[in-house]
Design a protein around this motif. Structure first.
Motif, PDB file in Angstrom:
ATOM      1  N   GLU A 191       3.167  -2.063  -7.311  1.00  0.00           N
ATOM      2  CA  GLU A 191       2.209  -2.850  -6.823  1.00  0.00           C
ATOM      3  C   GLU A 191       1.393  -3.421  -7.710  1.00  0.00           C
ATOM      4  OE1 GLU A 191       1.182  -2.060  -2.396  1.00  0.00           O
ATOM      5  OE2 GLU A 191       1.522   0.156  -3.280  1.00  0.00           O
ATOM      6  N   ARG A 192       1.123  -2.763  -8.791  1.00  0.00           N
ATOM      7  CA  ARG A 192       0.064  -3.349  -9.805  1.00  0.00           C
ATOM      8  C   ARG A 192       0.682  -4.349 -10.674  1.00  0.00           C
ATOM      9  NH1 ARG A 192      -2.385   1.452 -12.971  1.00  0.00           N
ATOM     10  NH2 ARG A 192      -2.875   0.192 -14.380  1.00  0.00           N
ATOM     11  N   GLY A 193       2.179  -4.377 -10.653  1.00  0.00           N
ATOM     12  CA  GLY A 193       2.907  -5.724 -11.267  1.00  0.00           C
ATOM     13  C   GLY A 193       3.390  -5.310 -12.561  1.00  0.00           C
ATOM     14  N   ARG A 194       3.333  -4.002 -12.913  1.00  0.00           N
ATOM     15  CA  ARG A 194       3.933  -3.362 -14.115  1.00  0.00           C
ATOM     16  C   ARG A 194       5.429  -3.289 -13.872  1.00  0.00           C
ATOM     17  NH1 ARG A 194       0.635   2.007 -14.583  1.00  0.00           N
ATOM     18  NH2 ARG A 194       1.396   2.023 -12.420  1.00  0.00           N
ATOM     19  N   THR A 195       6.064  -3.382 -15.022  1.00  0.00           N
ATOM     20  CA  THR A 195       7.546  -3.597 -15.033  1.00  0.00           C
ATOM     21  C   THR A 195       8.321  -2.579 -15.738  1.00  0.00           C
ATOM     22  OG1 THR A 195       7.638  -5.446 -16.459  1.00  0.00           O
ATOM     23  CG2 THR A 195       7.620  -5.856 -14.127  1.00  0.00           C
ATOM     24  N   TRP A 196       9.461  -2.182 -15.478  1.00  0.00           N
ATOM     25  CA  TRP A 196      10.254  -1.286 -16.374  1.00  0.00           C
ATOM     26  C   TRP A 196      11.744  -1.639 -16.367  1.00  0.00           C
ATOM     27  CZ3 TRP A 196       6.561   0.261 -13.113  1.00  0.00           C
ATOM     28  CH2 TRP A 196       5.475   1.072 -13.531  1.00  0.00           C
ATOM     29  N   THR A 197      12.292  -1.708 -17.398  1.00  0.00           N
ATOM     30  CA  THR A 197      13.871  -2.094 -17.328  1.00  0.00           C
ATOM     31  C   THR A 197      14.753  -1.052 -17.483  1.00  0.00           C
ATOM     32  OG1 THR A 197      12.888  -4.319 -18.173  1.00  0.00           O
ATOM     33  CG2 THR A 197      15.334  -4.053 -18.403  1.00  0.00           C
ATOM     34  N   ALA A 198      16.020  -0.979 -17.019  1.00  0.00           N
ATOM     35  CA  ALA A 198      16.936   0.006 -17.033  1.00  0.00           C
ATOM     36  C   ALA A 198      17.441  -0.272 -18.022  1.00  0.00           C
ATOM     37  CB  ALA A 198      17.711   0.338 -15.562  1.00  0.00           C
ATOM     38  N   ILE A 199      17.897   0.435 -19.097  1.00  0.00           N
ATOM     39  CA  ILE A 199      18.591  -0.096 -20.467  1.00  0.00           C
ATOM     40  C   ILE A 199      19.558   0.931 -20.684  1.00  0.00           C
ATOM     41  CG2 ILE A 199      16.700  -1.542 -21.095  1.00  0.00           C
ATOM     42  CD1 ILE A 199      16.271   0.643 -23.209  1.00  0.00           C
ATOM     43  N   GLY A 259       0.987  -1.182   0.001  1.00  0.00           N
ATOM     44  CA  GLY A 259      -0.039  -0.010   0.216  1.00  0.00           C
ATOM     45  C   GLY A 259       0.780   1.151  -0.124  1.00  0.00           C
ATOM     46  N   LYS A 260       2.037   1.106  -0.008  1.00  0.00           N
ATOM     47  CA  LYS A 260       2.723   2.297   0.068  1.00  0.00           C
ATOM     48  C   LYS A 260       3.237   2.804  -1.594  1.00  0.00           C
ATOM     49  CE  LYS A 260       4.943   1.758   4.214  1.00  0.00           C
ATOM     50  NZ  LYS A 260       5.681   2.258   5.307  1.00  0.00           N
ATOM     51  N   GLY A 261       2.770   2.153  -2.547  1.00  0.00           N
ATOM     52  CA  GLY A 261       3.095   2.493  -4.038  1.00  0.00           C
ATOM     53  C   GLY A 261       4.611   2.242  -4.285  1.00  0.00           C
ATOM     54  N   GLY A 262       4.996   3.134  -5.256  1.00  0.00           N
ATOM     55  CA  GLY A 262       6.427   3.135  -5.533  1.00  0.00           C
ATOM     56  C   GLY A 262       6.859   2.032  -6.359  1.00  0.00           C
ATOM     57  N   VAL A 263       8.266   1.646  -6.187  1.00  0.00           N
ATOM     58  CA  VAL A 263       8.538   0.253  -7.090  1.00  0.00           C
ATOM     59  C   VAL A 263       9.948  -0.197  -6.337  1.00  0.00           C
ATOM     60  CG1 VAL A 263       7.956   1.509  -9.359  1.00  0.00           C
ATOM     61  CG2 VAL A 263      10.312   1.839  -8.423  1.00  0.00           C
ATOM     62  N   VAL A 264       9.768  -1.501  -6.428  1.00  0.00           N
ATOM     63  CA  VAL A 264      10.534  -2.487  -5.905  1.00  0.00           C
ATOM     64  C   VAL A 264      11.816  -2.710  -6.957  1.00  0.00           C
ATOM     65  CG1 VAL A 264      11.382  -4.619  -4.839  1.00  0.00           C
ATOM     66  CG2 VAL A 264       9.264  -3.724  -4.221  1.00  0.00           C
ATOM     67  N   ILE A 265      12.717  -2.577  -6.879  1.00  0.00           N
ATOM     68  CA  ILE A 265      14.048  -2.705  -7.871  1.00  0.00           C
ATOM     69  C   ILE A 265      14.836  -3.933  -7.431  1.00  0.00           C
ATOM     70  CG2 ILE A 265      16.197  -1.776  -8.894  1.00  0.00           C
ATOM     71  CD1 ILE A 265      13.725   0.276  -8.953  1.00  0.00           C
TER      72      ILE A 265
END
Length: 86
Positions: free
Chosen positions: A52-60, A18-24
């Motif tokens: 938290e919604r399961g969306r992902t981003w990749t650092a490139i 519930g804190k939002g943000g992203v886990v790296i």
């Protein structure tokens, strides 16, 4: 275990539901959490950010000394419009 499952489990164990943000995650290890996706130069290419919604981003791109150049979404970008086919 998928990256999304790994990030969700980390959130439960560490109290980040519930804190939002992203886990790296990098090389299957959680590297941390940030309240919003920013500063790709602080991460190496190949890191994955998961919200938290399961969306992902990749650092490139970039390099080990200067970090990544940008976060590339792995999901359709919301609010974007498709250009007409020609």
């Amino acid at each position: 275990m998928t990256l999304q499952e790994h990030a969700a489990r980390w959130r439960v164990v560490n109290g980040y539901i519930g804190k939002g943000g992203v886990v790296i995650i990098h090389q299957d290890k959680v590297q941390g959490w940030v309240n919003e996706l920013r500063n790709p130069e602080h991460w190496v290419s190949g890191c994955t950010a998961i919200d938290e919604r399961g969306r992902t981003w990749t650092a490139i791109a970039g390099n080990d000394n200067n970090g990544a150049l940008f976060w590339l979404p792995s999901h359709p970008v919301e609010g974007g419009t498709r250009s007409p086919l020609r």
